[in-house]
Enzyme design. Sequence first.
Site, short mmCIF file in Angstrom:
data_model
loop_
_atom_site.label_atom_id
_atom_site.label_comp_id
_atom_site.label_asym_id
_atom_site.label_seq_id
_atom_site.Cartn_x
_atom_site.Cartn_y
_atom_site.Cartn_z
N ARG A 36 29.91 51.79 -7.53
CA ARG A 36 29.46 51.50 -8.89
C ARG A 36 27.97 51.75 -9.01
NH1 ARG A 36 31.77 45.57 -10.01
NH2 ARG A 36 29.69 45.31 -10.89
N LYS A 72 33.95 36.91 -5.64
CA LYS A 72 34.65 36.27 -6.76
C LYS A 72 35.90 37.05 -7.15
CE LYS A 72 31.09 36.62 -9.53
NZ LYS A 72 30.16 37.27 -8.58
N ARG A 126 30.83 48.29 -1.13
CA ARG A 126 31.91 48.07 -2.11
C ARG A 126 32.31 49.40 -2.72
NH1 ARG A 126 31.84 43.52 -6.74
NH2 ARG A 126 29.83 44.39 -7.35
N ARG A 172 20.03 42.27 -10.04
CA ARG A 172 21.15 41.38 -10.39
C ARG A 172 21.05 40.05 -9.65
NH1 ARG A 172 26.01 44.98 -9.00
NH2 ARG A 172 27.28 43.26 -9.72
N ARG A 210 28.24 32.78 -17.18
CA ARG A 210 27.12 33.22 -16.36
C ARG A 210 25.80 32.64 -16.84
NH1 ARG A 210 29.52 38.34 -14.33
NH2 ARG A 210 28.24 39.05 -12.62
#
Length: 214
Positions: free
Chosen positions: A160, A13, A127, A171, A88
């Site tokens: 992260r 996204k 990431r 998540r 969300r």
Amino acid sequence: MKIIMLGAPGAGKGTQAKKIAAKYEIPHISTGDIFRANIKNGTELGKKAKTYMDQGLLVPDELVVDLVVDRVNQDDCTKGYVLDGFPRTIPQAEALDKALESMDQKMDYAIDINVPDENIVNRMSGRRACVDCGATYHIVHAPTKEEGICDNCGGELILRDDDKPETVQKRLAVYHEQTQPLIDYYTEKGILKTVDGTVDLEDVFKAITGILGE
Ligand code: ADP
Ligand code: ADP
Ligand code: ZN
């Protein structure tokens, strides 16, 4: 042009929202980035949000909705915007629609970037995010010129905390339970567009510009 990006955590996204914002010259509004900036600056909102984010849970709706409604009312949003990470939940979507309605506006597109769960955990462990400017990279799919250093600002790159595999699993579960119902919500509104998010990121962008127009 007002656009919502939907998709699991790690679907791409943010990557695509940045490209959309640059091409169509509209602001990129990421609630995750807003929360991370608040955490970095030690604000009250940041302190509250962090306790949820660290556990892979959603921040409560009441901490998110007003923030986004205020943001889309700012002057730079008159030509439109791309929302990344909001809404969300169904209540967030309903609150957004209500706010838009009161301004006599409506959302144009909800773009769902479809990536199966199997691909997500790997993607997230690769990431890397810049501690200074928030730019996002991937060690294999979107590497920086120099390892560990942001191309954009020279800042340090980190994994992260919430991208560690245990938190990613949580998540994903939260996504399926609370966010995926938005796919039906926007299908019913007639604005849902789905793109395959497993292909190269430039090809994902081509599919998106095919929908939004040149
Ligand atoms: P990703 O891009 O990987 O999906 P984000 O940066 O969008 O992650 O979000 C990181 C975290 O911030 C989420 O796991 C959640 O805790 C919080 N968050 C971001 N946007 C929202 C939102 N609209 N509602 C509730 N929580 C949110
Ligand atoms: P989201 O905002 O949905 O959480 P990101 O845009 O941050 O997702 O992308 C998650 C990770 O996957 C990042 O490291 C990014 O560089 C990488 N990525 C994004 N799109 C693709 C793609 N099409 N193929 C492979 N990796 C991708
Ligand atoms: Zn940077």
